[in-house]
Enzyme design. Structure first.
Site, PDB file in Angstrom:
ATOM      1  N   GLU A 340      37.919  20.761  -7.795  1.00 29.97           N
ATOM      2  CA  GLU A 340      37.450  19.380  -7.989  1.00 29.97           C
ATOM      3  C   GLU A 340      36.870  18.796  -6.707  1.00 29.97           C
ATOM      4  O   GLU A 340      35.933  17.988  -6.757  1.00 29.97           O
ATOM      5  CB  GLU A 340      38.585  18.503  -8.525  1.00 29.97           C
ATOM      6  CG  GLU A 340      39.200  18.975  -9.841  1.00 29.97           C
ATOM      7  CD  GLU A 340      38.209  19.145 -10.983  1.00 29.97           C
ATOM      8  OE1 GLU A 340      37.072  18.640 -10.883  1.00 29.97           O
ATOM      9  OE2 GLU A 340      38.556  19.795 -11.976  1.00 29.97           O
ATOM     10  N   TYR A 414      30.617  27.971 -15.927  1.00 27.62           N
ATOM     11  CA  TYR A 414      31.616  28.207 -14.883  1.00 27.62           C
ATOM     12  C   TYR A 414      31.579  29.675 -14.448  1.00 27.62           C
ATOM     13  O   TYR A 414      31.131  29.994 -13.352  1.00 27.62           O
ATOM     14  CB  TYR A 414      33.009  27.854 -15.399  1.00 27.62           C
ATOM     15  CG  TYR A 414      33.228  26.396 -15.707  1.00 27.62           C
ATOM     16  CD1 TYR A 414      33.806  25.544 -14.778  1.00 27.62           C
ATOM     17  CD2 TYR A 414      32.867  25.861 -16.947  1.00 27.62           C
ATOM     18  CE1 TYR A 414      34.020  24.199 -15.060  1.00 27.62           C
ATOM     19  CE2 TYR A 414      33.065  24.526 -17.248  1.00 27.62           C
ATOM     20  CZ  TYR A 414      33.635  23.696 -16.292  1.00 27.62           C
ATOM     21  OH  TYR A 414      33.833  22.367 -16.582  1.00 27.62           O
TER      22      TYR A 414
END
Length: 549
Positions: A340, A414
């Site tokens: 993150e 991803y």
């Protein structure tokens, strides 16, 4: 915000429709009028440029309601008298004013069209105030199915947080809810019951005791910020901090955690300065020194809110204690802290204009985990990790979604995306050059919104490689290139199959332990070998499939 003229951006997005669009025509019928209003740069958005927000709200945990207003300041780019503001049901936009005059509102689902009374002159800076109230959508499975999470901590205190990527910031506050136009700066004022504290983006400017059993926290964001990056986090927080000596000087790093987890966090959050050191090395200076860096504990897994990264990984390494790669390397760091925070460079510094290009956020950020390992454990460890995650690729649909309807590409953005970038690093074949490519990427597009085409063009130019077929293969198709080869006596026969038109990619192999580059095409090619029965090994760092024929 992106300084390119908004009218130009409309054209750019139109031109970005690519080979993937044809395959996605089958999905077109599932998109609605609301999808278009949400996902396109409508005429009612195009004519004005965001400059400032002041979000001023009161959160009532007992009734799960929000009430307040957002001051929306903008510059006029072209003549128009109708302005689009977005706010999702069941919240209600109750009133909009300009210069103390109530304005007519035409409601169209989650889009609200405001007719302005005063003449909007090009170059002027004007503002409207949007008032709203109600029960925002409650998050079902945050952060993937977002909204507001209304939880309680182990001591019975309210524990509340927002998450809205994809769903849109308008799920909890009124704004211009499209990624292309980032506001230049923002103030966030949140009133909550005493005993709780709200943590939002930027720096805390003041805490006001309202003498009515509530307090108001005032936060200021000095940098451009994307809408979904704005957040509220409300809890019974404890705070600790440190100063990181970074590339641009002293960086304040603040941590807000539940009081019961304070000592645990002081130890576990040591990954945060380690992250900062590795990512400044690879990507350049942290993009928001003026706003500080924060990790904030929340009642869900976590999210990349700008300068207010949220954390809910239960103080475990890996992804809730699991290694997504299956190699062991994923347990060397806390996945949420590293992943993150990587989004501060890719998502918050460099932001996609259209969510169809969200691979820009997720592929580079997933790849950042690899580079974190590279920095601390070496190139081989990092390669094992990223290669290990290939088992998670589904190849269900392309990485790029449908433009102008708020549609994301495949979740493969991803794992497939990071392996695409790992492959590109092999093609660059110079680790320092690759590092400078990534650093320059962040400086070239500093605080900008971008298209896929801009990123592709930059990477091609910076690397000196022809990457058109490469990106068409990995971004716009679900085909993984197959290298077919066969050793016959003193000959190696080889070719590419399962590729798109125009795919060109050299690859590195070993012949009897000696490294060599070859350039396969769709036609069979032959390489003379020094001896019979030579052993051929294809470099596993390239994201391909190998087949002997």
């Amino acid at each position: 915000m992106n300084k390119t003229l908004i009218s130009t951006l409309v054209l750019v997005i139109t031109l970005c429709v690519n080979a993937n669009a044809q395959g996605l025509l089958q999905e077109k019928n599932k998109f609605t009028h609301q999808d278009t209003l949400r996902g396109s740069i409508t005429p009612e958005r195009e004519w004005w440029n965001l400059t400032y927000y002041h979000l001023d709200i009161k959160v009532n945990p007992e009734t799960k309601t929000i009430a307040g207003k957002n001051t929306i300041q903008y510059t006029v780019l072209k003549p128009n008298q109708v302005l689009q503001i977005d706010l999702q049901e069941p919240l209600v936009l109750t009133k909009v004013t300009q210069n103390d005059k109530a304005l007519e509102i035409k409601h169209d689902g989650n889009a609200h069209f405001i007719t302005l009374k005063d003449q909007q002159n090009i170059g002027e800076t004007n503002s409207v105030i949007a008032y709203y109230e109600g029960k925002p959508r409650e998050a079902i499975r945050a952060p993937w199915d977002g909204g507001i999470s209304w939880k309680k901590d182990n001591n019975g205190n309210h524990f509340i947080a927002s998450s809205c990527q994809g769903l849109g910031a308008s799920v909890w506050w009124p704004n211009k809810d499209h990624m292309y136009d980032e506001v230049d700066s923002m103030d966030i004022s949140v009133t909550v019951p005493k005993g709780l504290m709200n943590v939002s983006n930027g720096r805390l400017k003041s805490v006001i005791d309202n003498k009515d059993e509530t307090i108001t926290t005032n936060w200021h964001v000095a940098n451009p910020i994307n809408n979904y990056g704005v957040n509220i986090n409300i809890g019974n927080y404890a705070n600790f901090s440190e100063v990181y000596k970074g590339e641009k000087g002293d960086l304040d790093m603040n941590y807000f955690v539940l009081k019961e987890n304070l000592e645990k966090a002081k130890e576990h959050f040591k990954d945060a300065p380690k992250m900062m050191k590795a990512f400044e090395h690879w990507f350049g200076p942290y993009p928001f020194y003026e706003d500080s860096f924060k990790l904030v504990e929340v009642p869900y897994l976590g999210m990349e809110h700008q300068s207010s990264v949220t954390y809910g990984n239960k103080y475990m390494n890996g992804y809730l204690g699991d290694d997504l790669s299956g190699t062991g390397w994923g347990l060397k760091f806390d996945f949420i802290i590293i992943h993150e925070s990587g989004h501060e460079w890719f998502a918050n510094n460099i932001t996609n204009i259209d969510i169809a290009d969200m691979w820009i956020h997720e592929s580079f950020t997933s790849y950042s985990e690899n580079l974190f390992l590279d920095y601390y454990y070496g190139k081989e460890a990092a390669a094992e990790y990223v290669i290990g995650k290939r088992k998670n690729v589904r190849n269900d649909r392309p990485l790029i979604g449908q433009y102008n309807v708020n549609n994301e590409g495949s979740g493969d953005m991803y794992y497939k995306g990071e392996n695409m970038l790992h492959t590109l690093r092999q093609l660059v074949n110079d680790d320092e050059k690759w590092r400078q490519i990534l650093r320059t990427l962040n400086s070239k597009f500093y605080h900008q919104t971008v298209t896929t085409q801009q990123i592709e063009d930059y990477l091609a130019e910076a690397s000196g490689l022809d990457l058109k077929g490469f990106f068409n293969q990995y971004l716009r198709s679900i085909k993984i290139p197959v290298l077919e080869y066969k050793v016959e006596g003193k000959k190696l026969n080889y070719k590419w199959t399962n590729t798109v038109d125009g795919f060109v990619m050299p690859i590195q192999i070993e012949i009897n332990g000696q490294s060599q580059w070859i350039l396969p095409t769709s036609k069979n090619q032959t390489l003379k070998l020094k001896s019979k029965n030579s052993k051929v090994v294809v470099d596993r760092d390239f994201y391909i499939t190998v087949k002997e024929f």
